[in-house]
Design an enzyme around this catalytic site. Sequence first.
Site, PDB file in Angstrom:
ATOM      1  N   SER A 147       0.867  -1.194   0.000  1.00 57.15           N
ATOM      2  CA  SER A 147       0.000   0.000   0.000  1.00 57.15           C
ATOM      3  C   SER A 147       0.892   1.229   0.000  1.00 57.15           C
ATOM      4  O   SER A 147       2.050   1.158   0.459  1.00 57.15           O
ATOM      5  CB  SER A 147      -0.868   0.012   1.260  1.00 57.15           C
ATOM      6  OG  SER A 147      -1.489   1.273   1.428  1.00 57.15           O
ATOM      7  N   TYR A 157      -0.993  -0.067  10.425  1.00 57.00           N
ATOM      8  CA  TYR A 157      -1.270  -0.544   9.061  1.00 57.00           C
ATOM      9  C   TYR A 157      -0.090  -0.250   8.137  1.00 57.00           C
ATOM     10  O   TYR A 157       0.364  -1.118   7.383  1.00 57.00           O
ATOM     11  CB  TYR A 157      -2.540   0.121   8.518  1.00 57.00           C
ATOM     12  CG  TYR A 157      -2.834  -0.240   7.075  1.00 57.00           C
ATOM     13  CD1 TYR A 157      -3.330  -1.496   6.749  1.00 57.00           C
ATOM     14  CD2 TYR A 157      -2.601   0.666   6.038  1.00 57.00           C
ATOM     15  CE1 TYR A 157      -3.591  -1.835   5.421  1.00 57.00           C
ATOM     16  CE2 TYR A 157      -2.857   0.340   4.720  1.00 57.00           C
ATOM     17  CZ  TYR A 157      -3.359  -0.915   4.416  1.00 57.00           C
ATOM     18  OH  TYR A 157      -3.614  -1.254   3.107  1.00 57.00           O
TER      19      TYR A 157
HETATM   20  N1  NAD Z   1      -8.887  -0.510  -1.068  1.00 57.42           N
HETATM   21  C1  NAD Z   1      -7.812   0.285  -0.946  1.00 57.42           C
HETATM   22  O1  NAD Z   1      -7.889   1.513  -1.032  1.00 57.42           O
HETATM   23  C2  NAD Z   1      -6.468  -0.345  -0.715  1.00 57.42           C
HETATM   24  C3  NAD Z   1      -5.330   0.452  -0.871  1.00 57.42           C
HETATM   25  C4  NAD Z   1      -4.068  -0.113  -0.672  1.00 57.42           C
HETATM   26  C5  NAD Z   1      -3.964  -1.450  -0.337  1.00 57.42           C
HETATM   27  N2  NAD Z   1      -5.076  -2.212  -0.173  1.00 57.42           N
HETATM   28  C6  NAD Z   1      -4.889  -3.622   0.181  1.00 57.42           C
HETATM   29  O2  NAD Z   1      -5.514  -4.431  -0.801  1.00 57.42           O
HETATM   30  C7  NAD Z   1      -5.968  -5.642  -0.203  1.00 57.42           C
HETATM   31  C8  NAD Z   1      -7.439  -5.850  -0.480  1.00 57.42           C
HETATM   32  O3  NAD Z   1      -8.135  -4.667  -0.152  1.00 57.42           O
HETATM   33  P1  NAD Z   1      -9.699  -4.539  -0.402  1.00 57.42           P
HETATM   34  O4  NAD Z   1     -10.021  -3.089  -0.368  1.00 57.42           O
HETATM   35  O5  NAD Z   1     -10.088  -5.350  -1.576  1.00 57.42           O
HETATM   36  O6  NAD Z   1     -10.229  -5.227   0.963  1.00 57.42           O
HETATM   37  P2  NAD Z   1     -11.651  -5.846   1.366  1.00 57.42           P
HETATM   38  O7  NAD Z   1     -11.773  -5.645   2.836  1.00 57.42           O
HETATM   39  O8  NAD Z   1     -12.726  -5.353   0.476  1.00 57.42           O
HETATM   40  O9  NAD Z   1     -11.448  -7.417   1.090  1.00 57.42           O
HETATM   41  C9  NAD Z   1     -10.525  -8.173   1.819  1.00 57.42           C
HETATM   42  C10 NAD Z   1     -10.880  -9.653   1.693  1.00 57.42           C
HETATM   43  O10 NAD Z   1      -9.917 -10.391   2.454  1.00 57.42           O
HETATM   44  C11 NAD Z   1     -10.610 -11.349   3.255  1.00 57.42           C
HETATM   45  N3  NAD Z   1      -9.809 -11.634   4.438  1.00 57.42           N
HETATM   46  C12 NAD Z   1      -9.593 -10.820   5.511  1.00 57.42           C
HETATM   47  N4  NAD Z   1      -8.828 -11.452   6.424  1.00 57.42           N
HETATM   48  C13 NAD Z   1      -8.550 -12.679   5.913  1.00 57.42           C
HETATM   49  C14 NAD Z   1      -7.793 -13.780   6.393  1.00 57.42           C
HETATM   50  N5  NAD Z   1      -7.205 -13.750   7.596  1.00 57.42           N
HETATM   51  N6  NAD Z   1      -7.685 -14.876   5.604  1.00 57.42           N
HETATM   52  C15 NAD Z   1      -8.315 -14.923   4.401  1.00 57.42           C
HETATM   53  N7  NAD Z   1      -9.051 -13.920   3.898  1.00 57.42           N
HETATM   54  C16 NAD Z   1      -9.169 -12.803   4.653  1.00 57.42           C
HETATM   55  C17 NAD Z   1     -11.948 -10.700   3.591  1.00 57.42           C
HETATM   56  O11 NAD Z   1     -12.921 -11.653   3.974  1.00 57.42           O
HETATM   57  C18 NAD Z   1     -12.266  -9.997   2.275  1.00 57.42           C
HETATM   58  O12 NAD Z   1     -12.962 -10.847   1.393  1.00 57.42           O
HETATM   59  C19 NAD Z   1      -5.627  -5.556   1.289  1.00 57.42           C
HETATM   60  O13 NAD Z   1      -4.392  -6.205   1.522  1.00 57.42           O
HETATM   61  C20 NAD Z   1      -5.487  -4.050   1.503  1.00 57.42           C
HETATM   62  O14 NAD Z   1      -4.646  -3.745   2.593  1.00 57.42           O
HETATM   63  C21 NAD Z   1      -6.332  -1.695  -0.360  1.00 57.42           C
END
Ligand code: NAD
Length: 253
Positions: A147, A157
């Site tokens: 991220s 985070y």
């Molecule tokens: N959305 C953003 O703006 C953003 C920006 C930078 C990085 N990220 C990163 O991208 C990734 C996905 O983000 P997102 O926005 O799609 O998140 P989200 O919360 O929409 O989806 C995350 C998914 O991971 C699953 N999950 C959580 N803990 C888990 C575990 N212990 N084992 C298996 N599955 C698990 C959840 O059930 C969910 O389906 C994350 O690593 C997040 O940190 C997101």
Amino acid sequence: MAGQRFDGKVVLVTGAAQGFGLAFSRAFHAAGAEVALIDVNIDEAEREASELTAAGSGALAVRCDVSDEADARAAVDATVARFGRLDVLINNAGLHLTKYNQPFGSLGATELRRLLDVNVVGVVNCALAASQAMAPTGGGVIANISSIGGYLSTTPYGVSKLAVRGLTVALASELAPIGVRVNAIAPGLMATENAIADLPPGMVADFVENRQLIPRLGGVDDVVSMMLFLCSDSASFVTGETVRVSGGYPLGM
Ligand SMILES: NC(=O)c1ccc[n+]([C@@H]2O[C@H](COP(=O)([O-])OP(=O)(O)OC[C@H]3O[C@@H](n4cnc5c(N)ncnc54)[C@H](O)[C@@H]3O)[C@@H](O)[C@H]2O)c1
């Protein structure tokens, strides 16, 4: 996404039930791959796997908490048992809500351990299990999700995502001898449903108008196209890199 095909490849995506993970699963499947959707939310993963299977090549859902080493191994084993091989691992599952962006002094040790268990140990668990499955077929590709928080690491985070950048270099070094490339994407602020719903008012406008060089909200497609490139043979000379997909924020030398 023009150009990148994954026919005959098997791709395992963690955190595949929603958000980026769901978008990655659909994109690799549309590009010809068989896909294993791994998540703690098995109902949504199974629903999506059924729809993908009906639409084309195979898809499988496996319940797995990536922070659990045995779960990660079992998910990889189930994938290989079903599809015969594993070529690509997308280490996407992560905890990222606002509560993990509060000061260390407020978060508490229990929540901190959970954050690091999922965001850091989970990456290691899945990478080690997957790489053992990739080795017999000559190697594969691992892509982690960091991220921009990993460049501005003043919160729990951010520190967890800085660790993902470090792990990307460490795992690239450790797994190169068995032919596994390891890279990461560091998305900026992105319009996934869960992320947007959780943000404080005004934060999106502040990012888009004042911090990014490209003044629009990033979307999942921006990250998906980079993911397909990094996992394809077009990136066969790229390993150990974290690529920011963030509209130019934050830049730095
Ligand atoms: N959305 C953003 O703006 C953003 C920006 C930078 C990085 N990220 C990163 O991208 C990734 C996905 O983000 P997102 O926005 O799609 O998140 P989200 O919360 O929409 O989806 C995350 C998914 O991971 C699953 N999950 C959580 N803990 C888990 C575990 N212990 N084992 C298996 N599955 C698990 C959840 O059930 C969910 O389906 C994350 O690593 C997040 O940190 C997101």
